[in-house]
Design a protein around this motif. Structure first.
Motif, PDB file in Angstrom:
ATOM      1  N   THR A  30     129.140 -38.233  31.419  1.00  0.00           N
ATOM      2  CA  THR A  30     128.697 -36.864  31.637  1.00  0.00           C
ATOM      3  C   THR A  30     129.872 -35.954  31.330  1.00  0.00           C
ATOM      4  O   THR A  30     130.968 -36.169  31.842  1.00  0.00           O
ATOM      5  CB  THR A  30     128.241 -36.653  33.095  1.00  0.00           C
ATOM      6  OG1 THR A  30     127.153 -37.535  33.355  1.00  0.00           O
ATOM      7  CG2 THR A  30     127.790 -35.227  33.329  1.00  0.00           C
ATOM      8  N   VAL A  31     129.656 -34.968  30.493  1.00  0.00           N
ATOM      9  CA  VAL A  31     130.698 -34.014  30.134  1.00  0.00           C
ATOM     10  C   VAL A  31     130.399 -32.717  30.875  1.00  0.00           C
ATOM     11  O   VAL A  31     129.288 -32.194  30.801  1.00  0.00           O
ATOM     12  CB  VAL A  31     130.753 -33.780  28.612  1.00  0.00           C
ATOM     13  CG1 VAL A  31     131.798 -32.735  28.255  1.00  0.00           C
ATOM     14  CG2 VAL A  31     131.025 -35.090  27.885  1.00  0.00           C
ATOM     15  N   MET A  32     131.403 -32.229  31.613  1.00  0.00           N
ATOM     16  CA  MET A  32     131.249 -30.997  32.384  1.00  0.00           C
ATOM     17  C   MET A  32     132.324 -30.007  31.977  1.00  0.00           C
ATOM     18  O   MET A  32     133.412 -30.408  31.559  1.00  0.00           O
ATOM     19  CB  MET A  32     131.356 -31.295  33.886  1.00  0.00           C
ATOM     20  CG  MET A  32     130.320 -32.263  34.396  1.00  0.00           C
ATOM     21  SD  MET A  32     130.404 -32.492  36.170  1.00  0.00           S
ATOM     22  CE  MET A  32     129.545 -31.008  36.706  1.00  0.00           C
ATOM     23  N   THR A  33     132.016 -28.722  32.119  1.00  0.00           N
ATOM     24  CA  THR A  33     132.983 -27.689  31.777  1.00  0.00           C
ATOM     25  C   THR A  33     132.859 -26.518  32.738  1.00  0.00           C
ATOM     26  O   THR A  33     131.797 -26.308  33.326  1.00  0.00           O
ATOM     27  CB  THR A  33     132.804 -27.209  30.321  1.00  0.00           C
ATOM     28  OG1 THR A  33     133.829 -26.278  30.020  1.00  0.00           O
ATOM     29  CG2 THR A  33     131.452 -26.585  30.096  1.00  0.00           C
ATOM     30  N   ASP A  34     133.957 -25.787  32.877  1.00  0.00           N
ATOM     31  CA  ASP A  34     133.934 -24.540  33.642  1.00  0.00           C
ATOM     32  C   ASP A  34     134.254 -23.362  32.725  1.00  0.00           C
ATOM     33  O   ASP A  34     134.529 -22.266  33.184  1.00  0.00           O
ATOM     34  CB  ASP A  34     134.902 -24.598  34.828  1.00  0.00           C
ATOM     35  CG  ASP A  34     136.366 -24.649  34.405  1.00  0.00           C
ATOM     36  OD1 ASP A  34     136.648 -24.805  33.202  1.00  0.00           O
ATOM     37  OD2 ASP A  34     137.233 -24.540  35.280  1.00  0.00           O
ATOM     38  N   GLU A  36     136.880 -23.261  30.782  1.00  0.00           N
ATOM     39  CA  GLU A  36     138.281 -23.491  30.395  1.00  0.00           C
ATOM     40  C   GLU A  36     138.565 -24.969  30.211  1.00  0.00           C
ATOM     41  O   GLU A  36     139.186 -25.369  29.248  1.00  0.00           O
ATOM     42  CB  GLU A  36     139.224 -22.984  31.491  1.00  0.00           C
ATOM     43  CG  GLU A  36     139.407 -21.506  31.552  1.00  0.00           C
ATOM     44  CD  GLU A  36     140.390 -21.131  32.647  1.00  0.00           C
ATOM     45  OE1 GLU A  36     141.356 -21.889  32.880  1.00  0.00           O
ATOM     46  OE2 GLU A  36     140.177 -20.094  33.274  1.00  0.00           O
ATOM     47  N   ARG A  37     138.128 -25.745  31.181  1.00  0.00           N
ATOM     48  CA  ARG A  37     138.432 -27.178  31.213  1.00  0.00           C
ATOM     49  C   ARG A  37     137.201 -27.987  30.846  1.00  0.00           C
ATOM     50  O   ARG A  37     136.083 -27.583  31.112  1.00  0.00           O
ATOM     51  CB  ARG A  37     138.880 -27.584  32.611  1.00  0.00           C
ATOM     52  CG  ARG A  37     140.099 -26.861  33.090  1.00  0.00           C
ATOM     53  CD  ARG A  37     140.427 -27.308  34.513  1.00  0.00           C
ATOM     54  NE  ARG A  37     141.577 -26.601  35.005  1.00  0.00           N
ATOM     55  CZ  ARG A  37     141.523 -25.683  35.963  1.00  0.00           C
ATOM     56  NH1 ARG A  37     140.391 -25.392  36.546  1.00  0.00           N
ATOM     57  NH2 ARG A  37     142.611 -25.067  36.347  1.00  0.00           N
ATOM     58  N   ILE A  38     137.432 -29.154  30.272  1.00  0.00           N
ATOM     59  CA  ILE A  38     136.360 -30.090  29.968  1.00  0.00           C
ATOM     60  C   ILE A  38     136.678 -31.391  30.686  1.00  0.00           C
ATOM     61  O   ILE A  38     137.789 -31.925  30.559  1.00  0.00           O
ATOM     62  CB  ILE A  38     136.240 -30.331  28.453  1.00  0.00           C
ATOM     63  CG1 ILE A  38     135.877 -29.029  27.747  1.00  0.00           C
ATOM     64  CG2 ILE A  38     135.206 -31.413  28.169  1.00  0.00           C
ATOM     65  CD1 ILE A  38     135.893 -29.119  26.247  1.00  0.00           C
ATOM     66  N   LEU A  39     135.709 -31.888  31.455  1.00  0.00           N
ATOM     67  CA  LEU A  39     135.873 -33.131  32.204  1.00  0.00           C
ATOM     68  C   LEU A  39     134.871 -34.155  31.694  1.00  0.00           C
ATOM     69  O   LEU A  39     133.737 -33.818  31.385  1.00  0.00           O
ATOM     70  CB  LEU A  39     135.612 -32.900  33.695  1.00  0.00           C
ATOM     71  CG  LEU A  39     136.421 -31.816  34.389  1.00  0.00           C
ATOM     72  CD1 LEU A  39     135.944 -31.665  35.823  1.00  0.00           C
ATOM     73  CD2 LEU A  39     137.894 -32.152  34.348  1.00  0.00           C
ATOM     74  N   THR A  40     135.288 -35.410  31.632  1.00  0.00           N
ATOM     75  CA  THR A  40     134.408 -36.497  31.248  1.00  0.00           C
ATOM     76  C   THR A  40     134.290 -37.438  32.434  1.00  0.00           C
ATOM     77  O   THR A  40     135.290 -37.983  32.902  1.00  0.00           O
ATOM     78  CB  THR A  40     134.967 -37.251  30.026  1.00  0.00           C
ATOM     79  OG1 THR A  40     135.155 -36.308  28.969  1.00  0.00           O
ATOM     80  CG2 THR A  40     134.029 -38.346  29.582  1.00  0.00           C
TER      81      THR A  40
END
Length: 70
Positions: A30-34, A36-40
């Motif tokens: 799952t790829v998440m973003t705010d 600015e940042r991208i989290l996997t």
């Protein structure tokens, strides 16, 4: 740094959504973003404590802040 025991990937996603991250896409991860940042986030249970610690750090949160969001 305090350890995070293995966390269910769905619980991690819900907690990160509370921290203003949104799901950008899903597949094996799952790829998440705010914005600015991208989290996997891997979609397996439980997420390894070291991996979860890295995700929390990349999100700009402390372990204590993340635990409160769980």
């Amino acid at each position: 740094m305090p350890k995070l025991p293995g966390v269910n990937h769905q619980d991690a996603i819900r907690a990160l959504e509370k921290a203003d991250f949104v799901v950008a896409r899903q597949g094996k991860h799952t790829v998440m973003t705010d914005g600015e940042r991208i989290l996997t986030i891997p979609r397996h249970n439980p997420i390894n404590a070291h991996t979860m610690g890295s995700i929390v750090r990349d999100a700009g949160l402390t372990v204590e802040e993340f635990r409160k969001l769980l």
